[in-house]
Design a protein around this motif. Structure first.
Motif, PDB file in Angstrom:
ATOM      1  N   LEU A 110       0.976  -1.526  -0.718  1.00  0.00           N
ATOM      2  CA  LEU A 110      -0.178  -0.168  -0.078  1.00  0.00           C
ATOM      3  C   LEU A 110       0.913   1.672  -0.402  1.00  0.00           C
ATOM      4  CD1 LEU A 110      -3.131  -1.087   2.141  1.00  0.00           C
ATOM      5  CD2 LEU A 110      -3.132  -1.077  -0.308  1.00  0.00           C
ATOM      6  N   PHE A 111       2.270   1.417   1.108  1.00  0.00           N
ATOM      7  CA  PHE A 111       2.833   2.505   0.946  1.00  0.00           C
ATOM      8  C   PHE A 111       3.394   2.581  -0.270  1.00  0.00           C
ATOM      9  CE2 PHE A 111       3.793   5.413   3.654  1.00  0.00           C
ATOM     10  CZ  PHE A 111       5.624   5.992   3.848  1.00  0.00           C
ATOM     11  N   ARG A 112       3.862   1.755  -1.285  1.00  0.00           N
ATOM     12  CA  ARG A 112       4.173   2.222  -2.641  1.00  0.00           C
ATOM     13  C   ARG A 112       3.130   2.268  -3.704  1.00  0.00           C
ATOM     14  NH1 ARG A 112      10.259   1.716  -3.064  1.00  0.00           N
ATOM     15  NH2 ARG A 112       9.676   0.874  -5.071  1.00  0.00           N
ATOM     16  N   SER A 113       2.025   2.385  -3.286  1.00  0.00           N
ATOM     17  CA  SER A 113       0.961   2.726  -4.910  1.00  0.00           C
ATOM     18  C   SER A 113      -0.008   4.292  -4.253  1.00  0.00           C
ATOM     19  CB  SER A 113      -0.255   1.243  -4.627  1.00  0.00           C
ATOM     20  OG  SER A 113      -0.940   0.782  -3.857  1.00  0.00           O
ATOM     21  N   SER A 114      -0.813   4.258  -4.636  1.00  0.00           N
ATOM     22  CA  SER A 114      -1.717   4.914  -4.970  1.00  0.00           C
ATOM     23  C   SER A 114      -2.992   4.343  -3.834  1.00  0.00           C
ATOM     24  CB  SER A 114      -1.716   5.754  -6.495  1.00  0.00           C
ATOM     25  OG  SER A 114      -2.620   5.147  -7.006  1.00  0.00           O
ATOM     26  N   THR A 115      -3.389   2.861  -4.358  1.00  0.00           N
ATOM     27  CA  THR A 115      -3.588   2.652  -2.987  1.00  0.00           C
ATOM     28  C   THR A 115      -4.125   2.556  -1.209  1.00  0.00           C
ATOM     29  OG1 THR A 115      -3.961   0.787  -4.427  1.00  0.00           O
ATOM     30  CG2 THR A 115      -4.731   0.222  -2.449  1.00  0.00           C
ATOM     31  N   ILE A 116      -2.942   3.473  -1.352  1.00  0.00           N
ATOM     32  CA  ILE A 116      -2.702   3.899   0.108  1.00  0.00           C
ATOM     33  C   ILE A 116      -3.390   4.999   0.437  1.00  0.00           C
ATOM     34  CG2 ILE A 116      -0.893   5.975  -0.130  1.00  0.00           C
ATOM     35  CD1 ILE A 116       0.183   4.947   2.051  1.00  0.00           C
ATOM     36  N   TYR A 117      -4.207   5.657  -0.684  1.00  0.00           N
ATOM     37  CA  TYR A 117      -5.521   7.241   0.008  1.00  0.00           C
ATOM     38  C   TYR A 117      -6.753   6.219  -0.710  1.00  0.00           C
ATOM     39  CZ  TYR A 117      -1.372   9.437  -2.409  1.00  0.00           C
ATOM     40  OH  TYR A 117      -0.221  10.003  -2.499  1.00  0.00           O
ATOM     41  N   ILE A 118      -6.749   5.450  -0.291  1.00  0.00           N
ATOM     42  CA  ILE A 118      -7.874   4.673  -0.318  1.00  0.00           C
ATOM     43  C   ILE A 118      -8.761   4.958   1.013  1.00  0.00           C
ATOM     44  CG2 ILE A 118     -10.078   2.707  -0.773  1.00  0.00           C
ATOM     45  CD1 ILE A 118      -7.656   2.186  -3.581  1.00  0.00           C
ATOM     46  N   ASN A 119      -9.343   6.141   1.269  1.00  0.00           N
ATOM     47  CA  ASN A 119      -9.067   5.433   3.353  1.00  0.00           C
ATOM     48  C   ASN A 119     -11.306   5.393   3.206  1.00  0.00           C
ATOM     49  OD1 ASN A 119     -10.109   6.741   5.880  1.00  0.00           O
ATOM     50  ND2 ASN A 119      -8.218   7.501   5.727  1.00  0.00           N
ATOM     51  N   PRO A 120     -11.305   4.236   4.157  1.00  0.00           N
ATOM     52  CA  PRO A 120     -12.991   4.234   4.276  1.00  0.00           C
ATOM     53  C   PRO A 120     -13.501   5.208   5.194  1.00  0.00           C
ATOM     54  CG  PRO A 120     -12.151   2.668   5.094  1.00  0.00           C
ATOM     55  CD  PRO A 120     -10.688   3.778   4.933  1.00  0.00           C
ATOM     56  N   PHE A 121     -12.528   6.508   5.481  1.00  0.00           N
ATOM     57  CA  PHE A 121     -13.353   7.408   6.347  1.00  0.00           C
ATOM     58  C   PHE A 121     -13.872   8.566   5.852  1.00  0.00           C
ATOM     59  CE2 PHE A 121     -10.346   6.137  10.167  1.00  0.00           C
ATOM     60  CZ  PHE A 121     -11.615   5.933  10.663  1.00  0.00           C
ATOM     61  N   PHE A 122     -12.755   8.355   4.176  1.00  0.00           N
ATOM     62  CA  PHE A 122     -13.123   9.261   2.802  1.00  0.00           C
ATOM     63  C   PHE A 122     -14.830   8.968   1.943  1.00  0.00           C
ATOM     64  CE2 PHE A 122      -8.784  10.544   2.481  1.00  0.00           C
ATOM     65  CZ  PHE A 122      -9.032  12.397   2.574  1.00  0.00           C
ATOM     66  N   ILE A 123     -14.605   8.031   2.491  1.00  0.00           N
ATOM     67  CA  ILE A 123     -15.986   7.566   1.814  1.00  0.00           C
ATOM     68  C   ILE A 123     -17.105   7.403   2.483  1.00  0.00           C
ATOM     69  CG2 ILE A 123     -17.036   5.437   1.139  1.00  0.00           C
ATOM     70  CD1 ILE A 123     -14.433   4.418  -0.570  1.00  0.00           C
ATOM     71  N   ALA A 124     -17.172   7.255   4.079  1.00  0.00           N
ATOM     72  CA  ALA A 124     -18.525   7.136   4.804  1.00  0.00           C
ATOM     73  C   ALA A 124     -18.583   8.696   4.991  1.00  0.00           C
ATOM     74  CB  ALA A 124     -17.620   6.691   6.560  1.00  0.00           C
ATOM     75  N   SER A 125     -17.699   9.968   4.499  1.00  0.00           N
ATOM     76  CA  SER A 125     -17.612  11.196   4.990  1.00  0.00           C
ATOM     77  C   SER A 125     -18.245  12.027   3.888  1.00  0.00           C
ATOM     78  CB  SER A 125     -16.103  11.783   5.373  1.00  0.00           C
ATOM     79  OG  SER A 125     -15.744  11.561   6.325  1.00  0.00           O
ATOM     80  N   GLY A 126     -17.829  11.227   2.254  1.00  0.00           N
ATOM     81  CA  GLY A 126     -19.146  11.564   1.482  1.00  0.00           C
ATOM     82  C   GLY A 126     -18.319  11.987   0.498  1.00  0.00           C
ATOM     83  N   TYR A 127     -17.054  12.216   0.825  1.00  0.00           N
ATOM     84  CA  TYR A 127     -15.696  12.323  -0.188  1.00  0.00           C
ATOM     85  C   TYR A 127     -15.728  11.259  -1.363  1.00  0.00           C
ATOM     86  CZ  TYR A 127     -14.689  15.890   2.714  1.00  0.00           C
ATOM     87  OH  TYR A 127     -14.216  17.098   3.260  1.00  0.00           O
ATOM     88  N   ARG A 128     -15.053  11.398  -2.274  1.00  0.00           N
ATOM     89  CA  ARG A 128     -15.274  10.320  -3.931  1.00  0.00           C
ATOM     90  C   ARG A 128     -13.550  10.723  -3.907  1.00  0.00           C
ATOM     91  NH1 ARG A 128     -19.294   8.354  -6.904  1.00  0.00           N
ATOM     92  NH2 ARG A 128     -18.496   7.587  -7.480  1.00  0.00           N
ATOM     93  N   LEU A 129     -13.329   9.375  -5.031  1.00  0.00           N
ATOM     94  CA  LEU A 129     -11.605   9.523  -4.806  1.00  0.00           C
ATOM     95  C   LEU A 129     -11.578   9.362  -6.643  1.00  0.00           C
ATOM     96  CD1 LEU A 129     -11.556   8.537  -1.478  1.00  0.00           C
ATOM     97  CD2 LEU A 129      -9.116   7.948  -2.645  1.00  0.00           C
ATOM     98  N   TYR A 130     -11.015   9.469  -7.208  1.00  0.00           N
ATOM     99  CA  TYR A 130     -10.520   9.529  -8.435  1.00  0.00           C
ATOM    100  C   TYR A 130      -9.361   9.325  -9.347  1.00  0.00           C
ATOM    101  CZ  TYR A 130     -15.428  10.986  -8.814  1.00  0.00           C
ATOM    102  OH  TYR A 130     -17.566  11.199  -8.728  1.00  0.00           O
ATOM    103  N   ARG A 131      -8.931   9.016  -9.561  1.00  0.00           N
ATOM    104  CA  ARG A 131      -7.413   8.487 -10.655  1.00  0.00           C
ATOM    105  C   ARG A 131      -8.009   9.849 -12.580  1.00  0.00           C
ATOM    106  NH1 ARG A 131      -3.569   6.695  -9.979  1.00  0.00           N
ATOM    107  NH2 ARG A 131      -4.503   4.543  -9.500  1.00  0.00           N
ATOM    108  N   GLY A 132      -7.100  10.680 -12.664  1.00  0.00           N
ATOM    109  CA  GLY A 132      -7.228  11.076 -13.783  1.00  0.00           C
ATOM    110  C   GLY A 132      -5.836  12.312 -13.857  1.00  0.00           C
TER     111      GLY A 132
END
Length: 170
Positions: A110-132
């Motif tokens: 996880l530390f070596r990839s961008s998957t580190i930014y996937i955080n359940p707290f963001f999703i539970a708080s109504g935030y979205r994560l995109y690659r772009g």
């Protein structure tokens, strides 16, 4: 973003896992179950602190092209929460050591990839994560935003969290 900032990001993303460990330890009668509760509380505090730092840098206005929605990756991320359910005794090294190795490997990857930014707290708080991609750039970025839908070419106010990699957008 320094390695310390990334470490804090990863620590906070495991918040729900700490609760599962606490429950598993409590059911097994291990006295240190409250450590998981404290770790969860600290993960929430760290998440709120990280989120407060997103708007520290100057804002830029750029159009973004969305390549993929990273929110869906949270479900495969949550699969890593199963080991506490399957372990009936953390006091037995024969059962605890494989879990420690599993999580050490997972943290490394996880530390070596961008998957580190996937955080359940963001999703539970109504935030979205995109690659772009940002307008005029070939570099792939990760965008954390409170906007529910982004159409290619939308102009966003962006705060650079990690240079040329992670942005917070409104």
């Amino acid at each position: 973003m320094t390695p310390w900032f990334r470490t804090l990001f990863l620590f906070s993303s495991f918040g729900p896992l700490y609760v599962l460990f606490a429950a598993s330890l409590y059911v097994q009668g291990v006295r240190l179950w409250w450590g998981g509760v404290i770790a969860f509380a600290m993960a929430v505090i760290v998440f709120l602190w990280l989120k407060s730092r997103f708007k520290r840098k100057s804002v830029i206005r750029k159009a973004i092209t969305v390549e993929s929605n990273l929110d869906e990756g949270v479900f495969s991320y949550l699969v890593s929460y199963f080991p506490p359910f399957m372990t009936d005794s953390f006091s037995d090294p024969a059962k605890a050591i494989p879990i420690v190795i599993f999580y050490a490997t997972m943290v490394f990857l996880l530390f070596r990839s961008s998957t580190i930014y996937i955080n359940p707290f963001f999703i539970a708080s109504g935030y979205r994560l995109y690659r772009g991609r940002l307008e005029g750039s070939n570099r792939s970025i990760v965008l954390i935003t409170n906007r529910q839908d982004i159409i290619d070419g939308d102009m966003l106010s962006l705060y650079e969290v990690h240079p040329s990699r992670l942005y917070f957008g409104e």
